[in-house]
Design a protein around this motif. Sequence first.
Motif, PDB file in Angstrom:
ATOM      1  N   PRO A  25       0.815  -1.219   0.000  1.00  0.00           N
ATOM      2  CA  PRO A  25       0.000   0.000   0.000  1.00  0.00           C
ATOM      3  C   PRO A  25       0.847   1.266   0.000  1.00  0.00           C
ATOM      4  N   ASP A  26       0.379   2.278  -0.730  1.00  0.00           N
ATOM      5  CA  ASP A  26       1.116   3.551  -0.817  1.00  0.00           C
ATOM      6  C   ASP A  26       1.332   4.178   0.551  1.00  0.00           C
ATOM      7  N   GLU A  27       0.359   3.982   1.443  1.00  0.00           N
ATOM      8  CA  GLU A  27       0.454   4.609   2.760  1.00  0.00           C
ATOM      9  C   GLU A  27       1.266   3.771   3.754  1.00  0.00           C
ATOM     10  N   GLY A  28       1.731   2.598   3.320  1.00  0.00           N
ATOM     11  CA  GLY A  28       2.505   1.739   4.222  1.00  0.00           C
ATOM     12  C   GLY A  28       3.871   2.319   4.526  1.00  0.00           C
ATOM     13  N   ARG A  29       4.389   1.990   5.696  1.00  0.00           N
ATOM     14  CA  ARG A  29       5.728   2.451   6.067  1.00  0.00           C
ATOM     15  C   ARG A  29       6.752   1.804   5.154  1.00  0.00           C
ATOM     16  N   PRO A  30       7.703   2.587   4.601  1.00  0.00           N
ATOM     17  CA  PRO A  30       8.625   2.048   3.596  1.00  0.00           C
ATOM     18  C   PRO A  30       9.714   1.154   4.189  1.00  0.00           C
ATOM     19  N   ILE A  31       9.936   0.038   3.499  1.00  0.00           N
ATOM     20  CA  ILE A  31      11.004  -0.902   3.821  1.00  0.00           C
ATOM     21  C   ILE A  31      11.784  -1.161   2.547  1.00  0.00           C
ATOM     22  N   LEU A  32      13.104  -1.097   2.632  1.00  0.00           N
ATOM     23  CA  LEU A  32      13.959  -1.426   1.483  1.00  0.00           C
ATOM     24  C   LEU A  32      14.783  -2.653   1.829  1.00  0.00           C
ATOM     25  N   LEU A  33      14.622  -3.704   1.034  1.00  0.00           N
ATOM     26  CA  LEU A  33      15.294  -4.979   1.253  1.00  0.00           C
ATOM     27  C   LEU A  33      16.548  -5.061   0.392  1.00  0.00           C
ATOM     28  N   LEU A  34      17.671  -5.407   1.017  1.00  0.00           N
ATOM     29  CA  LEU A  34      18.972  -5.415   0.352  1.00  0.00           C
ATOM     30  C   LEU A  34      19.573  -6.819   0.414  1.00  0.00           C
ATOM     31  N   HIS A  35      19.719  -7.443  -0.743  1.00  0.00           N
ATOM     32  CA  HIS A  35      20.211  -8.820  -0.775  1.00  0.00           C
ATOM     33  C   HIS A  35      21.723  -8.874  -0.603  1.00  0.00           C
ATOM     34  N   GLY A  36      22.247 -10.084  -0.539  1.00  0.00           N
ATOM     35  CA  GLY A  36      23.667 -10.291  -0.312  1.00  0.00           C
ATOM     36  C   GLY A  36      24.439 -10.534  -1.591  1.00  0.00           C
ATOM     37  N   GLY A  37      25.574 -11.239  -1.490  1.00  0.00           N
ATOM     38  CA  GLY A  37      26.442 -11.470  -2.630  1.00  0.00           C
ATOM     39  C   GLY A  37      26.336 -12.881  -3.163  1.00  0.00           C
ATOM     40  N   GLY A  38      27.339 -13.274  -3.928  1.00  0.00           N
ATOM     41  CA  GLY A  38      27.367 -14.624  -4.461  1.00  0.00           C
ATOM     42  C   GLY A  38      26.265 -14.886  -5.461  1.00  0.00           C
ATOM     43  N   MET A  39      25.490 -15.934  -5.229  1.00  0.00           N
ATOM     44  CA  MET A  39      24.406 -16.331  -6.129  1.00  0.00           C
ATOM     45  C   MET A  39      23.085 -15.667  -5.755  1.00  0.00           C
ATOM     46  N   ASP A  40      23.149 -14.570  -5.047  1.00  0.00           N
ATOM     47  CA  ASP A  40      21.959 -13.923  -4.523  1.00  0.00           C
ATOM     48  C   ASP A  40      21.390 -12.891  -5.496  1.00  0.00           C
ATOM     49  N   ALA A  41      20.180 -12.444  -5.213  1.00  0.00           N
ATOM     50  CA  ALA A  41      19.485 -11.369  -5.913  1.00  0.00           C
ATOM     51  C   ALA A  41      18.233 -11.092  -5.096  1.00  0.00           C
ATOM     52  N   LEU A 181      16.921 -26.748   2.839  1.00  0.00           N
ATOM     53  CA  LEU A 181      17.205 -26.596   1.420  1.00  0.00           C
ATOM     54  C   LEU A 181      16.223 -27.415   0.585  1.00  0.00           C
ATOM     55  N   ASP A 182      15.321 -26.711  -0.124  1.00  0.00           N
ATOM     56  CA  ASP A 182      14.381 -27.402  -1.000  1.00  0.00           C
ATOM     57  C   ASP A 182      14.739 -27.108  -2.458  1.00  0.00           C
ATOM     58  N   GLU A 183      14.039 -27.773  -3.369  1.00  0.00           N
ATOM     59  CA  GLU A 183      14.378 -27.642  -4.786  1.00  0.00           C
ATOM     60  C   GLU A 183      14.031 -26.267  -5.336  1.00  0.00           C
ATOM     61  N   GLU A 184      13.022 -25.604  -4.776  1.00  0.00           N
ATOM     62  CA  GLU A 184      12.705 -24.249  -5.218  1.00  0.00           C
ATOM     63  C   GLU A 184      13.862 -23.305  -4.919  1.00  0.00           C
ATOM     64  N   PHE A 185      14.466 -23.465  -3.764  1.00  0.00           N
ATOM     65  CA  PHE A 185      15.624 -22.664  -3.379  1.00  0.00           C
ATOM     66  C   PHE A 185      16.756 -22.882  -4.392  1.00  0.00           C
ATOM     67  N   VAL A 186      17.006 -24.135  -4.735  1.00  0.00           N
ATOM     68  CA  VAL A 186      18.042 -24.464  -5.704  1.00  0.00           C
ATOM     69  C   VAL A 186      17.704 -23.864  -7.067  1.00  0.00           C
ATOM     70  N   ASP A 187      16.441 -23.978  -7.482  1.00  0.00           N
ATOM     71  CA  ASP A 187      16.014 -23.403  -8.762  1.00  0.00           C
ATOM     72  C   ASP A 187      16.334 -21.913  -8.835  1.00  0.00           C
ATOM     73  N   ASP A 188      16.039 -21.198  -7.753  1.00  0.00           N
ATOM     74  CA  ASP A 188      16.256 -19.747  -7.739  1.00  0.00           C
ATOM     75  C   ASP A 188      17.745 -19.408  -7.846  1.00  0.00           C
ATOM     76  N   ALA A 189      18.593 -20.173  -7.161  1.00  0.00           N
ATOM     77  CA  ALA A 189      20.027 -19.941  -7.238  1.00  0.00           C
ATOM     78  C   ALA A 189      20.573 -20.291  -8.620  1.00  0.00           C
ATOM     79  N   VAL A 190      20.102 -21.387  -9.184  1.00  0.00           N
ATOM     80  CA  VAL A 190      20.543 -21.791 -10.523  1.00  0.00           C
ATOM     81  C   VAL A 190      20.200 -20.708 -11.536  1.00  0.00           C
ATOM     82  N   ARG A 191      19.016 -20.140 -11.424  1.00  0.00           N
ATOM     83  CA  ARG A 191      18.624 -19.063 -12.338  1.00  0.00           C
ATOM     84  C   ARG A 191      19.605 -17.900 -12.270  1.00  0.00           C
TER      85      ARG A 191
END
Length: 287
Positions: A25-41, A181-191
């Motif tokens: 929501p536009d009126e929601g308090r803002p949060i900015l999420l910052l990922h890490g390194g390596g195979m992250d995004a 560690l599930d296969e969805e997690f692996v899928d996301d890293a492989v991508r």
Amino acid sequence: MSELDATTRDVSVDGTDVRVYVAGPDEGRPILLLHGGGMDAASVSWKKAFPALSETHRVYALDWPGYGESDPVPNEKTPHVDYYVDVLGTVLSELDLLEVTLVGISKGGGIALGYTLDRPARVSRLCLVDSYGLAGDVPGGKPGAAYVKAPKLLEATWWAMKRSRRVTRAAIKNLVNPANLDEEFVDDAVREVQRPNAGDAYRRFQRAEVGWRGLRTNYADRMSELPVPTLFVHGEDDDLIPLEQSKAAADAAPVADLFTLADCGHWPPREHPEAFVARLDAWLQRG
């Protein structure tokens, strides 16, 4: 394509496009999420937390230059923490975000911490998750430093991950509690590891940050200067960044809370997303 259900915006930072995802929501308090390194995004670390937080908050997440859908880091730039702090400053300014809560994991935590210490005007709260920058010790000691200083070894590791799902899975398994560690997690890293230029920015980051005598970025002596309330989150089974670093930082910070997760390694928002979101949301609501 991103796995985040969000609108997107590209912010130009000196000609480098940084992808930002926005939901809530536009009126929601803002949060900015910052990922890490390596195979992250953004769509790896925050895939589970992003939709849950955006139910009540205005949530932003970015892909750092060199990751996800953002442009590569220019060859003339050195992607150390200070470089990314400048990127963060431009993104916050371009998005006109004020009184934002920064939530950073690993490398993203070190960047959020550096920005908040030196440019606190836009930050209201800080959440550091298994954060980089809390001590000067090189993970793995001198053998870890030697690995980073041998570029052929780093390149060989990424070459192997790009060509083998099994190798990528093993790399994640070294960072998390294997039960999480599930296969969805692996899928996301492989991508992510199969994207063009994947690994380039992180290898350059490692070479810039890791020295024989310690890490380039170490804010341990500045914890008492933290100008905003801070929540430290840490997986109790993290073998990369010891829990003791977050404990010491929380003890030194003026206003801080520490939340630890049992049966959790280096990636709390993916290993235990419900517990992570519930604790972060409760902490934010308390404020």
